[in-house]
Design a protein around this motif. Structure first.
Motif, mmCIF file in Angstrom:
data_model
loop_
_atom_site.group_PDB
_atom_site.id
_atom_site.type_symbol
_atom_site.label_atom_id
_atom_site.label_comp_id
_atom_site.label_asym_id
_atom_site.label_seq_id
_atom_site.Cartn_x
_atom_site.Cartn_y
_atom_site.Cartn_z
ATOM 1 N N MET A 1 -13.608 -23.743 10.215
ATOM 2 C CA MET A 1 -12.748 -23.945 11.355
ATOM 3 C C MET A 1 -11.312 -23.700 10.900
ATOM 4 N N LEU A 2 -10.620 -22.871 11.637
ATOM 5 C CA LEU A 2 -9.211 -22.614 11.359
ATOM 6 C C LEU A 2 -8.383 -23.687 12.039
ATOM 7 N N VAL A 3 -7.439 -24.257 11.306
ATOM 8 C CA VAL A 3 -6.541 -25.277 11.840
ATOM 9 C C VAL A 3 -5.117 -24.791 11.610
ATOM 10 N N THR B 1 -8.002 -23.733 6.467
ATOM 11 C CA THR B 1 -9.399 -23.618 6.877
ATOM 12 C C THR B 1 -10.160 -24.877 6.491
ATOM 13 N N TRP B 2 -10.872 -25.437 7.475
ATOM 14 C CA TRP B 2 -11.744 -26.566 7.207
ATOM 15 C C TRP B 2 -13.095 -25.995 6.774
ATOM 16 N N PRO B 3 -13.589 -26.386 5.587
ATOM 17 C CA PRO B 3 -14.827 -25.802 5.054
ATOM 18 C C PRO B 3 -16.063 -26.144 5.894
ATOM 19 N N ASP B 4 -16.945 -25.169 6.034
ATOM 20 C CA ASP B 4 -18.181 -25.358 6.799
ATOM 21 C C ASP B 4 -19.059 -26.466 6.226
ATOM 22 N N HIS B 5 -19.045 -26.640 4.905
ATOM 23 C CA HIS B 5 -19.908 -27.667 4.319
ATOM 24 C C HIS B 5 -19.404 -29.093 4.597
#
Length: 185
Positions: free
Chosen positions: A1-3, A162-166
């Protein structure tokens, strides 16, 4: 997720979140009196501590806090129920995220980063929960990351991260819904 953290027209900050499902959300900040945005402290702390059930992991999973609004995209048909399930399932993690992000934010905002590990331990002890689930090194790393992001924010007026997918919070299944085919007799 882009922040994307940026200054808002009110003098505070605003985070624009681009979720993987195509929904773009806005999270307003209430931190006009601070140099370092509080939500940026959440991001740095939760990412460093790998907290999937904090603010950003919960939003990535579909949670929408009451102060947020949808800017674009089409939310799921069950978005409100999904949000409630995610928030209910991660109440404890969200509470912990608030405590530790607050301490990291305070240490960076007031220019006392070396005191952050002691502040974090003291905050944890106030909860009466035994030893903290993090190390002093993790706290120091969160302070370092927040200091770096805050410097970028001051210099450029915004930060893209970027918030990591994991680190997306697990979403509990909906209750009362049966899935699959019914057996034939």
């Amino acid at each position: 997720m882009l922040v994307v953290f940026a200054h808002s027209t009110t003098g505070s900050t605003v985070a624009t979140l681009h979720r993987a499902d195509g929904v773009i959300l806005q999270l307003p900040g209430y931190d006009r009196k601070y140099r370092v945005p509080h939500d940026l402290a959440h991001f740095a702390t939760e990412r460093t501590f790998e907290m999937s059930g904090g603010v950003f992991g919960s939003i990535a999973a579909g949670a929408v806090f009451s102060n947020m609004r949808v800017l674009s995209g089409r939310p799921r048909h069950d978005a409100a129920l999904r949000s409630k399930r995610v928030l209910d399932a991660h109440k404890e993690s969200l509470s912990l995220a608030e405590v530790i992000a607050g301490m990291v934010h305070h240490a960076v905002e007031t220019g006392i980063p070396e005191q952050a590990p002691a502040l974090a331990r003291k905050a944890w002890e106030s909860r009466g929960a035994g030893d903290p689930p993090w190390t002093d090194e993790q706290v120091a790393e969160a302070v370092r990351l927040l200091s770096e992001l805050a410097a970028d924010f001051e210099a450029q007026g915004q930060v893209r991260a970027t918030w990591p997918d994991h680190l997306i919070a697990p979403t509990p299944p909906a209750r009362g819904i049966r899935r699959g085919r019914r057996g034939r007799t």
